[in-house]
Design a protein around this motif. Structure first.
Motif, PDB file in Angstrom:
ATOM      1  N   ALA A  70       0.839  -1.199   0.000  1.00 22.17           N
ATOM      2  CA  ALA A  70       0.000   0.000   0.000  1.00 22.17           C
ATOM      3  C   ALA A  70       0.877   1.252   0.000  1.00 22.17           C
ATOM      4  O   ALA A  70       1.890   1.319   0.695  1.00 22.17           O
ATOM      5  CB  ALA A  70      -0.906  -0.002   1.224  1.00 22.17           C
ATOM      6  N   THR A  71       0.484   2.236  -0.790  1.00 19.39           N
ATOM      7  CA  THR A  71       1.112   3.551  -0.748  1.00 19.39           C
ATOM      8  C   THR A  71       0.883   4.122   0.642  1.00 19.39           C
ATOM      9  O   THR A  71      -0.197   3.970   1.210  1.00 19.39           O
ATOM     10  CB  THR A  71       0.479   4.460  -1.818  1.00 19.39           C
ATOM     11  N   THR A  72       1.901   4.773   1.211  1.00 15.65           N
ATOM     12  CA  THR A  72       1.731   5.405   2.522  1.00 15.65           C
ATOM     13  C   THR A  72       2.010   6.893   2.434  1.00 15.65           C
ATOM     14  O   THR A  72       2.826   7.340   1.633  1.00 15.65           O
ATOM     15  CB  THR A  72       2.639   4.779   3.603  1.00 15.65           C
ATOM     16  N   VAL A  73       1.306   7.644   3.277  1.00 13.23           N
ATOM     17  CA  VAL A  73       1.520   9.082   3.420  1.00 13.23           C
ATOM     18  C   VAL A  73       1.756   9.352   4.898  1.00 13.23           C
ATOM     19  O   VAL A  73       0.968   8.916   5.742  1.00 13.23           O
ATOM     20  CB  VAL A  73       0.314   9.901   2.919  1.00 13.23           C
ATOM     21  N   THR A  74       2.861  10.051   5.192  1.00  9.86           N
ATOM     22  CA  THR A  74       3.203  10.386   6.572  1.00  9.86           C
ATOM     23  C   THR A  74       3.171  11.897   6.749  1.00  9.86           C
ATOM     24  O   THR A  74       3.747  12.634   5.944  1.00  9.86           O
ATOM     25  CB  THR A  74       4.606   9.847   6.933  1.00  9.86           C
ATOM     26  N   PHE A  75       2.497  12.335   7.801  1.00 11.63           N
ATOM     27  CA  PHE A  75       2.446  13.750   8.191  1.00 11.63           C
ATOM     28  C   PHE A  75       3.096  13.854   9.563  1.00 11.63           C
ATOM     29  O   PHE A  75       2.704  13.126  10.482  1.00 11.63           O
ATOM     30  CB  PHE A  75       0.995  14.238   8.301  1.00 11.63           C
ATOM     31  N   ASP A  76       4.066  14.760   9.726  1.00 15.68           N
ATOM     32  CA  ASP A  76       4.689  14.897  11.042  1.00 15.68           C
ATOM     33  C   ASP A  76       3.929  15.862  11.950  1.00 15.68           C
ATOM     34  O   ASP A  76       4.247  15.993  13.123  1.00 15.68           O
ATOM     35  CB  ASP A  76       6.168  15.289  10.923  1.00 15.68           C
ATOM     36  N   LYS A  77       2.914  16.516  11.395  1.00 16.21           N
ATOM     37  CA  LYS A  77       2.049  17.413  12.170  1.00 16.21           C
ATOM     38  C   LYS A  77       0.607  17.226  11.687  1.00 16.21           C
ATOM     39  O   LYS A  77       0.382  16.750  10.580  1.00 16.21           O
ATOM     40  CB  LYS A  77       2.467  18.875  11.970  1.00 16.21           C
ATOM     41  N   ASP A  78      -0.358  17.608  12.513  1.00 18.86           N
ATOM     42  CA  ASP A  78      -1.755  17.572  12.093  1.00 18.86           C
ATOM     43  C   ASP A  78      -1.933  18.467  10.870  1.00 18.86           C
ATOM     44  O   ASP A  78      -1.271  19.515  10.747  1.00 18.86           O
ATOM     45  CB  ASP A  78      -2.670  18.093  13.210  1.00 18.86           C
ATOM     46  N   VAL A  79      -2.828  18.045   9.957  1.00 15.36           N
ATOM     47  CA  VAL A  79      -3.098  18.811   8.738  1.00 15.36           C
ATOM     48  C   VAL A  79      -4.602  18.863   8.493  1.00 15.36           C
ATOM     49  O   VAL A  79      -5.376  18.138   9.127  1.00 15.36           O
ATOM     50  CB  VAL A  79      -2.393  18.190   7.504  1.00 15.36           C
ATOM     51  N   MET A  80      -4.977  19.697   7.542  1.00 12.05           N
ATOM     52  CA  MET A  80      -6.346  19.761   7.045  1.00 12.05           C
ATOM     53  C   MET A  80      -6.318  19.229   5.615  1.00 12.05           C
ATOM     54  O   MET A  80      -5.552  19.723   4.782  1.00 12.05           O
ATOM     55  CB  MET A  80      -6.870  21.198   7.054  1.00 12.05           C
ATOM     56  N   VAL A  81      -7.116  18.212   5.332  1.00  8.58           N
ATOM     57  CA  VAL A  81      -7.200  17.619   3.996  1.00  8.58           C
ATOM     58  C   VAL A  81      -8.580  17.958   3.440  1.00  8.58           C
ATOM     59  O   VAL A  81      -9.593  17.534   3.998  1.00  8.58           O
ATOM     60  CB  VAL A  81      -6.998  16.095   4.038  1.00  8.58           C
ATOM     61  N   GLU A  82      -8.585  18.771   2.387  1.00 13.52           N
ATOM     62  CA  GLU A  82      -9.858  19.208   1.798  1.00 13.52           C
ATOM     63  C   GLU A  82     -10.786  19.760   2.879  1.00 13.52           C
ATOM     64  O   GLU A  82     -11.987  19.511   2.884  1.00 13.52           O
ATOM     65  CB  GLU A  82     -10.521  18.071   1.024  1.00 13.52           C
ATOM     66  N   GLY A  83     -10.203  20.517   3.834  1.00 15.44           N
ATOM     67  CA  GLY A  83     -10.975  21.165   4.888  1.00 15.44           C
ATOM     68  C   GLY A  83     -11.297  20.300   6.092  1.00 15.44           C
ATOM     69  O   GLY A  83     -11.944  20.767   7.025  1.00 15.44           O
ATOM     70  N   GLN A  84     -10.850  19.047   6.105  1.00 15.06           N
ATOM     71  CA  GLN A  84     -11.132  18.158   7.234  1.00 15.06           C
ATOM     72  C   GLN A  84      -9.832  17.805   7.954  1.00 15.06           C
ATOM     73  O   GLN A  84      -8.809  17.550   7.325  1.00 15.06           O
ATOM     74  CB  GLN A  84     -11.826  16.883   6.748  1.00 15.06           C
ATOM     75  N   LYS A  85      -9.904  17.780   9.288  1.00 17.16           N
ATOM     76  CA  LYS A  85      -8.706  17.547  10.096  1.00 17.16           C
ATOM     77  C   LYS A  85      -8.236  16.095   9.994  1.00 17.16           C
ATOM     78  O   LYS A  85      -9.047  15.163  10.040  1.00 17.16           O
ATOM     79  CB  LYS A  85      -8.975  17.901  11.555  1.00 17.16           C
ATOM     80  N   LEU A  86      -6.901  15.930   9.881  1.00 14.30           N
ATOM     81  CA  LEU A  86      -6.266  14.617   9.899  1.00 14.30           C
ATOM     82  C   LEU A  86      -5.061  14.711  10.823  1.00 14.30           C
ATOM     83  O   LEU A  86      -4.203  15.581  10.654  1.00 14.30           O
ATOM     84  CB  LEU A  86      -5.834  14.188   8.489  1.00 14.30           C
ATOM     85  N   ALA A  87      -5.017  13.828  11.815  1.00 19.62           N
ATOM     86  CA  ALA A  87      -3.944  13.846  12.816  1.00 19.62           C
ATOM     87  C   ALA A  87      -2.616  13.415  12.200  1.00 19.62           C
ATOM     88  O   ALA A  87      -2.575  12.653  11.225  1.00 19.62           O
ATOM     89  CB  ALA A  87      -4.304  12.910  13.970  1.00 19.62           C
ATOM     90  N   LYS A 109      -4.346   1.651   8.836  1.00 19.22           N
ATOM     91  CA  LYS A 109      -3.428   0.501   8.780  1.00 19.22           C
ATOM     92  C   LYS A 109      -2.409   0.755   7.668  1.00 19.22           C
ATOM     93  O   LYS A 109      -2.663   0.494   6.495  1.00 19.22           O
ATOM     94  CB  LYS A 109      -4.190  -0.791   8.541  1.00 19.22           C
ATOM     95  N   ALA A 110      -1.231   1.236   8.049  1.00 19.89           N
ATOM     96  CA  ALA A 110      -0.231   1.665   7.066  1.00 19.89           C
ATOM     97  C   ALA A 110       0.579   0.514   6.489  1.00 19.89           C
ATOM     98  O   ALA A 110       0.880   0.503   5.311  1.00 19.89           O
ATOM     99  CB  ALA A 110       0.705   2.699   7.695  1.00 19.89           C
ATOM    100  N   LYS A 111       0.965  -0.437   7.296  1.00 22.21           N
ATOM    101  CA  LYS A 111       1.826  -1.534   6.843  1.00 22.21           C
ATOM    102  C   LYS A 111       0.967  -2.697   6.375  1.00 22.21           C
ATOM    103  O   LYS A 111       0.554  -3.535   7.179  1.00 22.21           O
ATOM    104  CB  LYS A 111       2.773  -1.979   7.969  1.00 22.21           C
TER     105      LYS A 111
END
Length: 166
Positions: A70-87, A109-111
């Motif tokens: 699976a492709t993974t995306v890592t954020f080191d800080k909370d972000v807003m994705v299309e206006g919705q919060k993602l930790a 489930k990243a791995k």
């Protein structure tokens, strides 16, 4: 002793020549969005004269948005994705393509192998609108831009607006 060493060298040489490049090599895209560092790890398949959208990648079915794991995306800080919060955290990245719009999925489930998707593990789903690419992209690629994440493959781009969390 000399013959043993020579034999080992020859066997390593033959082994190295048999190693073929992967059909979908691993790739990484990383960048900053506001003060958040974003990293995408994925396997990059090629078009290879195939019908991609609505063919290899069927409309109306969840796609691993890459190849292999699976492709993974890592954020080191909370972000807003299309206006919705993602930790902050690492998520597997799936999409549900259609001809009109796409659902972008961040799964907790990243791995996992890319085809082991479980909707119950979704952290966030958002709708985005794909657009025609300005150029042909033989290989799937991701870019982290100041506006968010951009998936590009064949003749299509899928922008995902991401901003720093408020």
């Amino acid at each position: 002793m000399c013959m043993l060493l020579l034999g080992m060298l020859l066997s390593f040489s033959v082994y190295a020549q048999d190693a073929k490049p992967k059909a979908s090599p691993a790739a990484t895209a990383t960048g900053k969005i506001g003060d958040a560092t974003v990293t995408v790890n994925y396997s990059s398949p090629s078009v290879k004269d195939r019908n991609i959208w609505g063919g290899l990648v069927p409309y109306g079915q969840v796609w691993r948005s890459g190849a292999n794991e699976a492709t993974t995306v890592t954020f080191d800080k909370d972000v807003m994705v299309e206006g919705q919060k993602l930790a902050a955290g690492t998520y597997s990245f799936y999409t549900l393509p259609s001809e009109e719009d796409w659902t972008v999925i961040f799964n907790k489930k990243a791995k996992q192998w890319g085809t082991q998707y479980d909707e119950k593990e979704d952290a966030l789903r958002v709708k985005v609108t794909p657009r025609k690419s300005g150029q042909m992209n033989e290989r799937l690629k991701y870019d982290v831009t100041e506006d968010g994440l951009l998936l590009s493959w064949e003749n299509m781009e899928v922008p995902v607006k991401i901003t720093a969390s408020k």
